[in-house]
Write an enzyme that holds these catalytic residues in place. Structure first.
Site, PDB file in Angstrom:
ATOM      1  NE  ARG A 189       3.975  -3.471  -9.349  1.00  0.00           N
ATOM      2  CZ  ARG A 189       3.283  -3.736  -9.084  1.00  0.00           C
ATOM      3  NH1 ARG A 189       3.198  -4.816  -8.470  1.00  0.00           N
ATOM      4  NH2 ARG A 189       3.044  -2.676  -8.773  1.00  0.00           N
ATOM      5  CE1 TYR A 222      -2.119   3.548  -5.403  1.00  0.00           C
ATOM      6  CE2 TYR A 222      -1.594   4.731  -8.111  1.00  0.00           C
ATOM      7  CZ  TYR A 222      -1.916   3.080  -6.669  1.00  0.00           C
ATOM      8  OH  TYR A 222      -2.662   2.264  -7.988  1.00  0.00           O
ATOM      9  NE  ARG A 255       4.643  -8.487  -4.038  1.00  0.00           N
ATOM     10  CZ  ARG A 255       3.009  -8.067  -3.695  1.00  0.00           C
ATOM     11  NH1 ARG A 255       2.408  -7.532  -2.929  1.00  0.00           N
ATOM     12  NH2 ARG A 255       2.614  -7.230  -5.151  1.00  0.00           N
ATOM     13  CG  ASP A 294       6.011   2.118  -6.315  1.00  0.00           C
ATOM     14  OD1 ASP A 294       5.628   0.877  -6.696  1.00  0.00           O
ATOM     15  OD2 ASP A 294       5.166   2.844  -6.467  1.00  0.00           O
ATOM     16  NE  ARG A 318       8.554  -6.068   0.427  1.00  0.00           N
ATOM     17  CZ  ARG A 318       8.931  -5.533   1.821  1.00  0.00           C
ATOM     18  NH1 ARG A 318       9.419  -5.705   2.907  1.00  0.00           N
ATOM     19  NH2 ARG A 318       7.096  -5.244   1.943  1.00  0.00           N
TER      20      ARG A 318
HETATM   21  O1  CP3 Z   1       9.693  -5.428 -12.467  1.00  0.00           O
HETATM   22  C1  CP3 Z   1       8.893  -4.041 -12.204  1.00  0.00           C
HETATM   23  O2  CP3 Z   1       7.860  -4.173 -12.729  1.00  0.00           O
HETATM   24  C2  CP3 Z   1       9.970  -2.956 -11.891  1.00  0.00           C
HETATM   25  C3  CP3 Z   1       9.211  -2.789 -10.458  1.00  0.00           C
HETATM   26  C4  CP3 Z   1       7.921  -2.290 -10.225  1.00  0.00           C
HETATM   27  C5  CP3 Z   1       6.688  -1.883  -9.671  1.00  0.00           C
HETATM   28  N1  CP3 Z   1       5.597  -1.495  -9.100  1.00  0.00           N
HETATM   29  C6  CP3 Z   1       7.557  -2.578  -7.795  1.00  0.00           C
HETATM   30  C7  CP3 Z   1       6.568  -3.074  -6.807  1.00  0.00           C
HETATM   31  C8  CP3 Z   1       7.038  -1.010 -11.449  1.00  0.00           C
HETATM   32  C9  CP3 Z   1       6.876  -1.079 -12.826  1.00  0.00           C
HETATM   33  C10 CP3 Z   1       5.639  -1.068 -10.568  1.00  0.00           C
HETATM   34  C11 CP3 Z   1       4.986   0.178 -10.997  1.00  0.00           C
HETATM   35  C12 CP3 Z   1       3.611   0.258 -10.441  1.00  0.00           C
HETATM   36  N2  CP3 Z   1       3.294   0.807  -9.087  1.00  0.00           N
HETATM   37  C13 CP3 Z   1       2.597   0.909 -10.541  1.00  0.00           C
HETATM   38  C14 CP3 Z   1       1.618   1.323 -12.644  1.00  0.00           C
HETATM   39  C15 CP3 Z   1       2.241  -0.670 -12.846  1.00  0.00           C
HETATM   40  C16 CP3 Z   1       0.660  -1.052 -12.681  1.00  0.00           C
HETATM   41  O3  CP3 Z   1       0.955  -2.455 -12.028  1.00  0.00           O
HETATM   42  O4  CP3 Z   1      -0.589  -0.609 -12.525  1.00  0.00           O
HETATM   43  C17 CP3 Z   1       1.494   1.375  -9.990  1.00  0.00           C
HETATM   44  C18 CP3 Z   1      -0.099   1.280  -9.929  1.00  0.00           C
HETATM   45  C19 CP3 Z   1       2.126   1.118  -8.485  1.00  0.00           C
HETATM   46  C20 CP3 Z   1       1.710   1.622  -7.427  1.00  0.00           C
HETATM   47  C21 CP3 Z   1       2.109   0.108  -6.452  1.00  0.00           C
HETATM   48  N3  CP3 Z   1       3.045   0.193  -5.985  1.00  0.00           N
HETATM   49  C22 CP3 Z   1       1.130  -0.479  -5.284  1.00  0.00           C
HETATM   50  C23 CP3 Z   1      -0.495  -0.156  -6.468  1.00  0.00           C
HETATM   51  C24 CP3 Z   1       1.575  -2.185  -4.922  1.00  0.00           C
HETATM   52  C25 CP3 Z   1       1.090  -2.142  -4.274  1.00  0.00           C
HETATM   53  C26 CP3 Z   1       0.395  -3.692  -4.825  1.00  0.00           C
HETATM   54  C27 CP3 Z   1       1.246  -4.560  -4.732  1.00  0.00           C
HETATM   55  O5  CP3 Z   1       2.045  -4.882  -5.791  1.00  0.00           O
HETATM   56  O6  CP3 Z   1       1.423  -5.087  -3.108  1.00  0.00           O
HETATM   57  C28 CP3 Z   1       2.708  -1.257  -5.019  1.00  0.00           C
HETATM   58  C29 CP3 Z   1       3.465  -2.543  -4.517  1.00  0.00           C
HETATM   59  C30 CP3 Z   1       4.767  -2.910  -5.132  1.00  0.00           C
HETATM   60  N4  CP3 Z   1       5.897  -1.985  -6.467  1.00  0.00           N
HETATM   61  C31 CP3 Z   1       5.781  -4.372  -5.061  1.00  0.00           C
HETATM   62  C32 CP3 Z   1       6.475  -4.093  -6.524  1.00  0.00           C
HETATM   63  C33 CP3 Z   1       7.704  -5.291  -6.586  1.00  0.00           C
HETATM   64  C34 CP3 Z   1       5.887  -4.964  -4.054  1.00  0.00           C
HETATM   65  C35 CP3 Z   1       5.808  -4.744  -2.787  1.00  0.00           C
HETATM   66  C36 CP3 Z   1       7.048  -5.696  -1.971  1.00  0.00           C
HETATM   67  O7  CP3 Z   1       7.361  -6.789  -2.122  1.00  0.00           O
HETATM   68  O8  CP3 Z   1       6.191  -6.172  -0.483  1.00  0.00           O
END
Ligand code: CP3
Length: 350
Positions: free
Chosen positions: A30, A156, A34, A80, A43
């Site tokens: 990640r 999910y 944010r 994602d 974003r």
């Molecule tokens: O920089 C990176 O790592 C690349 C991008 C990336 C994202 N999600 C962007 C993201 C990666 C590799 C993921 C993986 C992901 N997504 C996982 C597995 C890894 C982990 O963290 O456990 C999972 C379970 C998800 C599903 C997911 N996506 C959730 C549960 C959420 C909401 C929680 C949160 O952090 O907001 C997301 C949203 C998400 N994925 C964001 C980002 C940058 C935030 C969204 C936003 O900007 O509003």
């Protein structure tokens, strides 16, 4: 077929074979997101998170932001894990302050129409992002493609949102296998196709995220974590035998022992709970490992973080190792702490 664009110069890919690493390569789960003000700006411009994921120009921009700020060895595709169910035809959205919301699958008829070739069409902007990123990135910085593992993606799809109990997903896994096994088989196919499309577009390394691997008993872990991931890796390696594949099975505990061989993986990302001595003595002789700083410690920063970093580096730097966190960067993390972390890891005395 061989890997289209090998980046033999990269420090990250070298770590897989390196037996005497002095300075471990580093990237952070990640690393785009944010906690960076410049991310929040792009974003906002994109409107929604999924719009950002499907806009190759903006997705490339946010993936490059941490690379410009910090001295990292890899860039991870900005996307994602939930683009796979979205591409397959499930209703997926992200709600501010809530996270992902999907219209849950209630029975086999809800996924009967899911179609992998339509998914690949719908996800073409993601592959275009990979292509753009590879063009913009310096050669010695690896491009990591990724996907969710079948089990985590299925949670999910079945629950419709993040959950603590996994009641519905576990009910399918333990008691509705006649509907669950075909769903997992579909996801094995979809996820393999998604990874192959990323390799074709220029990904140098792949990571498979099984964030919810640690909630099973050993029967569940073997059947719904290990076997599906092993099947995905076999499919990818059948076409690209040399592409390095990392797997993050969070909270796998003693199941980490022997796991890389059972999966056919090239490396394992360890969560924060894995003891460092055990990681060095048991895991490193088996495979490359990645990890495992607690993201909360990164958020705290300062000397507390440096003490944790010293413990990790002292223990793991002698073997096959990539520095990373045990889970993703938290949104509240000050970017200066990331700067401090990268420079500490880079300058740690030999
Ligand atoms: O920089 C990176 O790592 C690349 C991008 C990336 C994202 N999600 C962007 C993201 C990666 C590799 C993921 C993986 C992901 N997504 C996982 C597995 C890894 C982990 O963290 O456990 C999972 C379970 C998800 C599903 C997911 N996506 C959730 C549960 C959420 C909401 C929680 C949160 O952090 O907001 C997301 C949203 C998400 N994925 C964001 C980002 C940058 C935030 C969204 C936003 O900007 O509003």
């Amino acid at each position: 077929m061989t890997h289209a664009r090998p980046s033999s110069e990269s420090r990250l890919t070298a770590a897989f074979s390196n037996t005497e690493p002095s300075r471990p390569p580093i990237w952070l789960m990640r690393q785009a997101g944010r906690y960076l003000p410049e991310y929040r700006q792009v974003r906002a411009q994109a409107g929604s998170f999924l719009n950002l994921c499907y806009n190759p120009k903006l997705a490339t921009e946010v993936a490059m932001q941490p690379i410009r700020r910090f001295d990292l060895d890899a860039s991870i595709l900005f996307s994602d894990i939930l683009v796979v169910p979205h591409g397959l035809g499930q209703d997926v959205r992200f709600e501010e302050g809530v996270g992902p919301l999907l219209t849950p699958i209630g029975s086999a008829k809800d996924y009967a129409g899911f179609d992998i070739s339509k998914m690949l069409d719908k996800l073409s902007p993601v592959y275009e992002t990979v292509d753009r990123m590879r063009t913009e990135l310096p050669k010695d910085i690896s491009l990591i493609g990724f996907t969710g593992a079948p089990w985590t993606v299925a949670t999910y799809m079945l629950e419709g949102r993040s959950t603590r109990e996994f009641m519905t997903a576990k009910t399918w896994a333990y008691a509705r296998q006649e509907e669950f096994a075909p769903l997992i088989d579909l996801l094995i196919e979809a996820i393999s196709a998604h990874l192959l499309a990323q390799v074709k577009a220029g990904a140098d390394v792949l990571q498979i995220f099984d964030t919810w691997a640690g909630i099973f008993d050993d029967w569940g872990f073997e059947n719904w974590v290990e076997k599906p991931i092993a099947a995905v890796i076999r499919k990818v390696k059948a076409l690209h035998p040399h592409i390095p594949i990392l797997v993050f099975t969070r909270n796998a505990g003693v199941r980490f022992d022997g796991l890389a061989a059972r999966l056919g993986a090239d490396g394992l990302s360890l969560d924060c709970m894995v003891p460092l001595d055990w990681a060095r003595d048991v895991m490193q002789p088996q495979t490359l490992i990645q990890g495992n700083l607690d993201p909360i410690v990164l958020r705290i920063g300062g000397e507390g973080m440096e003490r944790s970093l010293s413990r990790i580096l002292t223990a793991l730097r002698g073997g096959r190792y990539i520095f990373n966190l045990g889970h993703g960067i938290l949104p509240q993390t000050p970017p200066e702490h990331v700067e401090q972390l990268v420079s500490f890891v880079r300058n740690y005395p030999e």
